[in-house]
Design a protein around this motif. Structure first.
Motif, mmCIF file in Angstrom:
data_model
loop_
_atom_site.group_PDB
_atom_site.id
_atom_site.type_symbol
_atom_site.label_atom_id
_atom_site.label_comp_id
_atom_site.label_asym_id
_atom_site.label_seq_id
_atom_site.Cartn_x
_atom_site.Cartn_y
_atom_site.Cartn_z
ATOM 1 N N ASN A 109 0.836 -1.216 0.000
ATOM 2 C CA ASN A 109 0.000 0.000 0.000
ATOM 3 C C ASN A 109 0.868 1.263 0.000
ATOM 4 N N HIS A 110 1.945 1.222 0.786
ATOM 5 C CA HIS A 110 2.846 2.393 0.820
ATOM 6 C C HIS A 110 3.489 2.602 -0.556
ATOM 7 N N ALA A 156 -7.344 3.207 -7.745
ATOM 8 C CA ALA A 156 -7.142 2.252 -8.845
ATOM 9 C C ALA A 156 -6.490 0.958 -8.359
ATOM 10 N N TRP A 157 -5.651 1.045 -7.349
ATOM 11 C CA TRP A 157 -4.929 -0.132 -6.865
ATOM 12 C C TRP A 157 -5.576 -0.739 -5.614
ATOM 13 N N ALA A 158 -6.748 -0.222 -5.224
ATOM 14 C CA ALA A 158 -7.378 -0.665 -3.975
ATOM 15 C C ALA A 158 -8.572 -1.572 -4.250
ATOM 16 N N ALA A 159 -9.042 -2.239 -3.212
ATOM 17 C CA ALA A 159 -10.226 -3.099 -3.346
ATOM 18 C C ALA A 159 -10.964 -3.110 -2.012
ATOM 19 N N GLN A 198 -6.643 1.721 2.528
ATOM 20 C CA GLN A 198 -5.686 2.007 1.451
ATOM 21 C C GLN A 198 -5.696 3.492 1.075
ATOM 22 N N GLU A 199 -6.886 4.072 1.004
ATOM 23 C CA GLU A 199 -6.958 5.501 0.672
ATOM 24 C C GLU A 199 -6.341 6.339 1.790
ATOM 25 N N SER A 200 -6.470 5.820 3.038
ATOM 26 C CA SER A 200 -5.886 6.576 4.159
ATOM 27 C C SER A 200 -4.356 6.509 4.142
ATOM 28 N N VAL A 201 -3.813 5.450 3.556
ATOM 29 C CA VAL A 201 -2.344 5.364 3.441
ATOM 30 C C VAL A 201 -1.860 6.475 2.509
#
Ligand code: NAD
Ligand code: 89Y
Length: 345
Positions: free
Chosen positions: A18-19, A283-286, A293-296
């Motif tokens: 994620n990072h 785009a890379w999250a699910a 993921q958006e919070s990362v």
């Protein structure tokens, strides 16, 4: 275009993906991933290939000998944080390290003081307060929408199979407070301020876990506010809303309730406004991880902004020391059955 900054990522395991995506997205803000490092060569090489990073290493010392990162992002597990942070800080490299900051408060103190003494930027990647619905609540509180908050509940309850991605958690002697308590206590601090004292009860509901998997904490904040702060990996609920955090806040003028599925209810002097506060699925999250993921990405962007502005991050080492002090106090409170005052730096 902002000035270019070279970022190196240490640890290329489960969460580091994620990072790596987040730093890649921040290319638009001048970030260039210059190197990755993992003691497992296959993981370092795979990360370098996937994210088109020019150089990979299996040893932090080798990386530090060759590279001049503008920021180093440590995404290894907790037991390695102190050794790595002390090395990067000694080299004067701005550093961010994943939560939990350290295995215990003394290690958190050592890293925080080392960075302070050296005048080096140090942040902890505490990302929950940067989740879309949770940062919306921060905004509402800053605008005094509900007046002065005087009571709150922060709750994370699940029995989602986290062990599939993070099998090491089953073996942790300090388990849920260290893993999730840091997030929920951080939110309680962010929303209701510093803590005078707290009490806590822990339970081990999953017999396969080594440490406690359930914690129920009651915090008395310096403002006079009180909060119930809970986390468990042993809930048996249907539906299981992992990895959502639910919030209740009551203030002098109204209340804020964050329900399941990111439905936010804001009541001000009797009038209720509803908002849907879900995060964008990058785009890379699910789903269901998209909220984290958006919070990362939001956390990395905040940390980058603070570093560039020459300011401490909201989630600086010094700030996160205060969050970790609550967790350390919770372990002591649970062991002694007494109210415990969190230690100062
Ligand atoms: P992981 O075991 O999947 O990955 C850790 C990686 O670090 C491994 O690939 C390992 O080989 C590598 N490593 C170990 N020692 C090293 C060293 N000395 N130098 C370089 N690499 C080394 O663990 P994970 O699940 O990715 O967890 C990493 C951190 O992320 C933990 O602190 C965890 O609590 C945190 N985490 C945070 C969130 C969040 O939402 N903030 C979610 C999950 C995990
Ligand atoms: O380890 C936990 C964390 O920090 O956030 C979510 C998680 O990965 C599983 O609950």
């Amino acid at each position: 275009m902002a000035d270019r900054i070279g970022v190196a990522v240490v640890g290329c395991g489960f969460f580091a993906q994620n990072h790596l995506h987040a730093w890649q997205d921040l290319k638009r803000d001048g970030v260039e991933l210059i190197a990755v490092c993992d003691i497992d060569a296959a993981k370092a090489k795979a990360a370098a290939e996937t994210f088109k990073v020019p150089r990979w290493y299996t040893d932090l010392d080798a990386l530090l000998a060759k590279e001049k990162p503008g920021l180093i992002d440590i995404v290894t597990r907790v037991e390695t944080h102190k050794e790595q942070v002390l090395k990067t800080v000694a080299k004067g490299i701005p550093t961010v390290v994943q939560k939990p900051y350290a295995p215990d408060l003394n290690d958190c103190r050592e890293m925080t003081l080392a960075a302070k003494k050296a005048g080096v930027f140090l942040a902890v990647h505490e990302n929950f307060r940067f989740q879309a619905p949770l940062r919306r609540i921060t905004e509402l509180l800053r605008q005094k929408t509900i007046g002065e908050p005087s009571w709150g509940r922060v709750s994370f309850r699940t029995d989602y199979d986290i062990y599939k991605g993070q099998p090491y958690l089953l073996k942790e002697e300090r388990f849920v407070i260290s893993d999730l308590g840091v997030h929920v206590c951080d939110l309680a601090r962010a929303y209701l301020g510093e803590v005078e004292h707290l009490t806590a009860e822990t339970q081990r509901r999953n017999p396969n876990a080594r440490g406690e998997d359930t914690a129920t904490m009651m915090l008395k904040h310096k403002s006079g506010a009180v909060s119930m702060v809970e986390c468990t990996y042993g809930a048996h609920r249907v539906p299981d809303i992992f990895p959502q955090t639910l919030i209740e806040l009551e203030g002098t003028k109204g209340s804020i309730l964050l329900h399941a599925n990111f439905d936010l209810e804001i009541a001000v002097e009797g009038k209720v406004t509803k908002e849907h506060a879900d995060a964008e699925v990058l785009a890379w999250a699910a789903r269901p991880w998209h909220i984290i993921q958006e919070s990362v990405l939001a956390t990395c962007a905040h940390i980058l902004g603070a570093l560039r502005a020459g300011k401490a991050a909201d989630v600086s080492g010094e700030d996160n020391f205060k969050t970790f002090a609550l967790c350390e106090a919770a372990y002591e409170a649970a062991a002694t059955g007494k109210a415990v005052k969190p230690e100062a730096l």
